[in-house]
Design an enzyme around this catalytic site. Structure first.
Site, mmCIF file in Angstrom:
data_model
loop_
_atom_site.group_PDB
_atom_site.id
_atom_site.type_symbol
_atom_site.label_atom_id
_atom_site.label_comp_id
_atom_site.label_asym_id
_atom_site.label_seq_id
_atom_site.Cartn_x
_atom_site.Cartn_y
_atom_site.Cartn_z
ATOM 1 N N ARG A 83 0.841 -1.210 0.000
ATOM 2 C CA ARG A 83 0.000 0.000 0.000
ATOM 3 C C ARG A 83 0.867 1.247 0.000
ATOM 4 O O ARG A 83 1.782 1.391 0.793
ATOM 5 C CB ARG A 83 -0.911 0.009 1.235
ATOM 6 N N ARG A 92 -5.932 2.000 -4.498
ATOM 7 C CA ARG A 92 -5.096 1.334 -3.504
ATOM 8 C C ARG A 92 -5.105 -0.167 -3.701
ATOM 9 O O ARG A 92 -6.118 -0.748 -4.049
ATOM 10 C CB ARG A 92 -5.519 1.687 -2.093
ATOM 11 N N ASP A 95 -6.789 -1.721 1.565
ATOM 12 C CA ASP A 95 -7.169 -0.741 2.579
ATOM 13 C C ASP A 95 -7.887 -1.496 3.693
ATOM 14 O O ASP A 95 -8.877 -2.182 3.426
ATOM 15 C CB ASP A 95 -8.090 0.317 1.966
ATOM 16 N N ASP A 97 -9.704 -0.959 7.384
ATOM 17 C CA ASP A 97 -10.242 -0.001 8.342
ATOM 18 C C ASP A 97 -10.894 -0.746 9.497
ATOM 19 O O ASP A 97 -11.626 -1.722 9.279
ATOM 20 C CB ASP A 97 -11.305 0.898 7.690
#
Length: 173
Positions: A83, A92, A95, A97
């Site tokens: 990344r 990307r 990712d 989260d």
């Protein structure tokens, strides 16, 4: 053990393999158990829209790690997969989260939980709701309530394929 819900997305390279690799890296970390992964959903980019569509999943894990340690692990996975943060909402390779950490509200300089924009994004809520059919806690009840008012197809979220764990199990057979 802490219940942690993650959102994982990718729109570069071999997208499905990126998701698989991210989950495998999480599974390989000490004190992390991947409990469930959602189906894989394909969605158009949000924010900066001149880029390829994303594949997204939600992952439920159990861990003894703190929320700050989980953030570091998520960032480590992103780094392992290459990344590069060029600009906000840009393309990307991966990712990760943290959406929810137990039923806690966390606000530090580097982490806000529940994720501050999760209730606005069908590409986050659809996979999350799939793996949390019986909402426990205020954050999940709110997510379920919002999804009842949202049309996921209208929001551009389409089912791409079975969950990563189902594909993995089929490959073993």
């Amino acid at each position: 053990m802490n219940d942690v819900y993650l959102s994982i997305g990718t729109n570069m390279g071999e997208r499905f393999e990126n998701l698989q690799h991210a989950v495998k890296l999480l599974e390989g970390k000490d004190e992390i158990e991947v409990v469930q992964t959602s189906s894989v959903y394909e969605t158009a980019a949000v924010g900066y829209t001149d880029q390829a569509d994303f594949l997204n999943i939600a992952v439920h894990i159990k861990t003894s790690h703190s929320s700050s340690k989980m953030l570091k692990i998520c960032q480590w996975v992103e780094g392992e997969l290459g990344r590069v943060r060029e600009f906000r909402w840009g393309p990307r390779i991966i990712d990760l989260d943290i959406l929810l950490y137990n039923h806690e509200n966390i606000e530090t300089e580097s982490l806000i939980v529940p994720h501050p924009r999760m209730y606005e994004r069908a590409f986050v809520l659809v996979p999350l709701i799939e793996i949390t059919p019986a909402p426990v806690g205020e954050q999940l009840r709110r997510a379920h309530d919002i999804m009842q008012q949202m049309d996921s197809e209208e929001e551009g979220v389409t089912n791409f394929m079975a969950s990563i764990s189902e594909v993995k199990n089929d490959a073993v057979r």
